[in-house]
Design an enzyme around this catalytic site. Structure first.
Site, PDB file in Angstrom:
ATOM      1  N   ARG A 280      45.362  46.610  47.191  1.00  0.00           N
ATOM      2  CA  ARG A 280      46.647  45.937  46.719  1.00  0.00           C
ATOM      3  C   ARG A 280      47.577  47.178  46.977  1.00  0.00           C
ATOM      4  O   ARG A 280      48.577  47.308  47.614  1.00  0.00           O
ATOM      5  CB  ARG A 280      46.492  46.188  45.281  1.00  0.00           C
ATOM      6  CG  ARG A 280      47.351  45.482  44.592  1.00  0.00           C
ATOM      7  CD  ARG A 280      47.137  44.647  43.498  1.00  0.00           C
ATOM      8  NE  ARG A 280      45.902  44.641  42.560  1.00  0.00           N
ATOM      9  CZ  ARG A 280      45.353  43.252  42.539  1.00  0.00           C
ATOM     10  NH1 ARG A 280      46.017  42.085  43.229  1.00  0.00           N
ATOM     11  NH2 ARG A 280      44.398  43.010  42.824  1.00  0.00           N
ATOM     12  N   CYS A 348      48.850  18.605  46.994  1.00  0.00           N
ATOM     13  CA  CYS A 348      48.661  17.532  46.035  1.00  0.00           C
ATOM     14  C   CYS A 348      47.808  18.450  44.837  1.00  0.00           C
ATOM     15  O   CYS A 348      46.682  17.713  44.957  1.00  0.00           O
ATOM     16  CB  CYS A 348      47.843  16.124  46.619  1.00  0.00           C
ATOM     17  SG  CYS A 348      49.220  15.891  47.849  1.00  0.00           S
TER      18      CYS A 348
HETATM   19  N1  LLP Z   1      36.326  48.222  45.807  1.00  0.00           N
HETATM   20  C1  LLP Z   1      35.563  47.444  46.188  1.00  0.00           C
HETATM   21  C2  LLP Z   1      34.151  47.731  45.474  1.00  0.00           C
HETATM   22  C3  LLP Z   1      36.173  46.542  45.682  1.00  0.00           C
HETATM   23  O1  LLP Z   1      36.064  45.118  45.141  1.00  0.00           O
HETATM   24  C4  LLP Z   1      37.625  46.424  45.640  1.00  0.00           C
HETATM   25  C5  LLP Z   1      38.834  44.454  45.440  1.00  0.00           C
HETATM   26  C6  LLP Z   1      38.190  47.089  46.268  1.00  0.00           C
HETATM   27  C7  LLP Z   1      37.760  48.325  46.530  1.00  0.00           C
HETATM   28  C8  LLP Z   1      40.027  47.136  46.161  1.00  0.00           C
HETATM   29  O2  LLP Z   1      40.841  46.837  44.522  1.00  0.00           O
HETATM   30  P1  LLP Z   1      42.040  47.064  45.121  1.00  0.00           P
HETATM   31  O3  LLP Z   1      42.875  48.512  45.128  1.00  0.00           O
HETATM   32  O4  LLP Z   1      42.753  46.300  45.911  1.00  0.00           O
HETATM   33  O5  LLP Z   1      42.456  46.327  43.446  1.00  0.00           O
HETATM   34  N2  LLP Z   1      41.789  38.441  45.293  1.00  0.00           N
HETATM   35  C9  LLP Z   1      41.743  39.525  43.618  1.00  0.00           C
HETATM   36  C10 LLP Z   1      41.605  41.245  43.863  1.00  0.00           C
HETATM   37  C11 LLP Z   1      40.440  41.286  44.374  1.00  0.00           C
HETATM   38  C12 LLP Z   1      39.602  42.642  44.404  1.00  0.00           C
HETATM   39  C13 LLP Z   1      38.475  42.932  44.723  1.00  0.00           C
HETATM   40  N3  LLP Z   1      38.369  44.100  44.897  1.00  0.00           N
HETATM   41  C14 LLP Z   1      43.544  39.516  43.420  1.00  0.00           C
HETATM   42  O6  LLP Z   1      44.483  39.048  44.317  1.00  0.00           O
HETATM   43  O7  LLP Z   1      43.905  40.381  42.772  1.00  0.00           O
END
Ligand code: LLP
Length: 421
Positions: A280, A348
C-alpha cells in the site's frame, strides 16, 4: 510533493496534466490513472530510509500487479513479495531478481513451491504441512531452498480485523510454542532447507510505528534463541503494513523513514539484513479511479450520485467500509448546491458504494469524479461482477505524456472462456 493536486481554479491535476483533459482523450470509463513519478518518489522514500542497512525492499505484488508498474519498480531496484505461483511467474516476467523475491502464504501449492525452489527465491515456512511441501519441492527441484520461519509475534496492529494477521489466532504463520519442532525439522533436512531468517507480517493500514518496534523486539528475541542453537540466520523480515493518509486530512502519518528508524538499531545490533514488504505505502497514493457521473437522484432521506465506477472496479469501501477520498475533477457550476451524498455505482447490490455521506457540490451529468488512493488493492481486487469488464489503466509519464499501461477487458475476452466447449 504529491502527484494529484487541485489548482486554485478548481481543476484536478496529475503531475501538471489536467485530469479533465485526460478524460477527453480516454473514451472508456471508468479508468485508472497513475503518476509514474509518484511511484518513483514512493520507492525512493523507502530506499533512502534503508540507507546504512543491508536490506531488501520486497514490493507486495498483491497490492497491484500491473506489469508496467512491476517493471518500473524492478528497474528502481525493488524486490517482490509473492503469494501465488502466478505472482511468482509474473515477477519473473517483470525481470525481478529471484534473490530479492520472497514467496509467502499459508496455502502454497507443491507445484508452485517447485517453481520457487528452481528459481531460487526465498520461501517462508508457514506450518507443519508447508514445511513438508517445501522439503518435497526441494527434492523435486534438486535444489536447497532458503527459508524463513513465519512467526506470529502476537502484537495488536490496531486495524480492521480483516487485515490483521500477526496475532496468535491468525491463519498465518507457525505457533510460537512449536518453534522448537520447526527448528528440529529444519535440522533434520540439511540437504533441502537452509534457514536464513524469520518473518512476520502484523497487518495492513498500520499508522503507529511503535507497533513495528514492539514486533521487532520480539522477533529479535526469536533470532537470539534460534542462533543460540547454532543456526546462522541473518534475515529479519518485518513484513509490510504501513498505512497512508486515506482521509486527506493532512494528518502527519509515519513515513518509511520513521518506520525503518524505529527498528534500525535493533537490526544493526544483531548484524541483520532487513527485509520489508510494503504494498500500500508504495503504490496506493499513485493512482485514482476516474469516473463519470451518470446522474443524481434522491430516495427517502438519501441523495445519491450514481457514477460508472462501482464495487466491481474498487471493492474496498464495500468490503472493509474503507474510506477513500472522492472529489470532482472540474469546478462545479457556481450555483451547484452542496449536499450530502452516497456515491454509488450501477451494480445490483446495496453494498455497491464508493463513498458514504460525502459532502459535495451537486455534480452535472457527465462530470468527472475521482476516487483517490486507488493504486493498492483496487484494480488487483477488481472483478467482472455484473459483467462490468476490468477497466484500462494509464499513467502520466515523467515528461507529462499519457501512456496506456493496461488494455481494457472486453466482452469478447469473456466469451473466450466458452470457446470450443
Ligand atoms: N506482506 C505480507 C505477508 C502481507 O500479507 C501483506 C498484505 C503485505 C506484505 C503488504 O501489506 P501492505 O504494505 O500493503 O499493507 N486488501 C486489503 C489489504 C490486504 C493486505 C494483505 N496482506 C485492503 O484493501 O486494505
Amino acid at each position: 510533493q504529491h502527484c494529484f493536486s487541485k489548482s486554485e481554479d478548481g481543476y484536478l491535476y496529475c503531475e501538471g496534466v489536467k485530469v479533465a483533459e485526460v478524460m477527453e482523450q480516454v473514451e472508456k470509463r471508468p479508468f485508472y490513472l497513475y503518476s509514474k513519478a509518484q511511484i518513483s518518489r514512493n520507492f525512493e522514500a523507502y530506499r533512502a530510509a534503508m540507507e546504512g542497512l543491508r536490506s531488501v525492499i520486497g514490493y507486495a505484488i498483491k497490492a497491484n500487479n500491473n506489469l508496467k508498474v512491476l517493471e518500473h519498480l524492478r528497474g528502481l531496484g525493488c524486490g517482490a513479495v509473492l503469494v501465488s505461483g502466478n505472482e511468482l511467474r509474473l515477477a519473473l516476467r517483470a525481470g525481478f531478481d529471484p534473490t530479492k523475491c520472497i514467496f509467502n502464504g499459508n496455502g502454497k501449492l507443491l507445484e508452485d513451491l517447485v517453481l520457487a525452489a528452481l528459481e531460487g527465491v526465498f520461501v517462508n515456512i508457514d506450518s507443519e504441512f508447508d514445511l513438508d511441501n517445501i522439503v518435497q519441492a526441494s527434492r523435486i527441484a534438486g535444489k536447497q531452498v532458503n527459508v524463513l520461519l513465519r512467526i506470529n509475534p502476537d502484537v495488536d496492529p490496531q486495524v480492521h480485523a480483516y487485515v490483521a494477521t500477526g496475532n496468535k489466532n491468525s491463519k498465518f504463520g507457525i505457533r510460537n510454542e512449536k518453534l522448537q519442532w520447526f527448528l528440529d525439522a529444519v535440522k533434520a533436512h540439511p540437504q533441502e532447507l537452509n534457514l536464513v531468517g524469520v518473518h512476520c507480517h502484523l497487518g495492513s493500514t498500520i499508522t503507529k510505528v511503535d507497533i513495528f518496534r514492539d514486533a521487532a523486539v520480539l522477533m529479535v528475541g526469536f533470532i537470539d534463541e534460534i542462533r543460540s542453537q547454532g543456526f546462522k540466520i541473518n534475515y529479519l523480515n518485518i513484513g509490510g503494513g504501513l498505512g497512508i493518509d486515506y482521509y486527506h486530512t493532512g494528518a502527519i502519518l509515519p513515513s518509511p523513514r520513521d518506520l525503518i528508524d524505529t527498528v534500525r538499531e535493533l537490526v544493526l545490533s544483531r548484524d541483520l539484513h532487513l527485509i520489508i514488504e510494503p504494498g500500500r505505502s508504495l503504490i496506493a497514493n499513485t493512482c485514482c479511479l476516474v469516473n463519470r457521473v451518470t446522474g443524481v437522484k434522491t430516495n427517502g432521506t438519501k441523495n445519491f450520485i450514481v457514477i460508472d465506477g462501482s464495487m466491481a472496479e474498487l471493492i474496498r469501501p464495500s468490503l472493509y467500509g474503507a474510506y477513500q477520498h472522492i472529489e470532482q475533477v472540474s469546478p462545479p457550476p457556481p450555483d451547484a448546491e452542496v449536499a450530502t451524498f452516497d456515491v454509488v455505482g450501477p451494480v445490483c447490490e446495496s453494498a455497491d458504494f464508493l463513498g458514504k455521506d460525502r459532502v459535495l457540490p451537486t455534480p452535472e451529468r457527465g462530470a468527472g469524479l475521482v476516487v483517490h488512493d486507488a493504486g493498492a488493492y483496487c484494480m488487483s481486487m477488481a472483478s467482472t461482477y455484473n459483467l462490468k469488464m476490468r477497466p484500462p489503466e494509464y499513467w502520466v509519464q515523467e515528461d507529462g505524456s499519457l501512456a496506456q499501461i493496461r488494455l481494457e477487458e472486453t466482452f469478447e475476452d469473456h466469451m473466450k472462456f466458452f470457446e470450443g466447449l
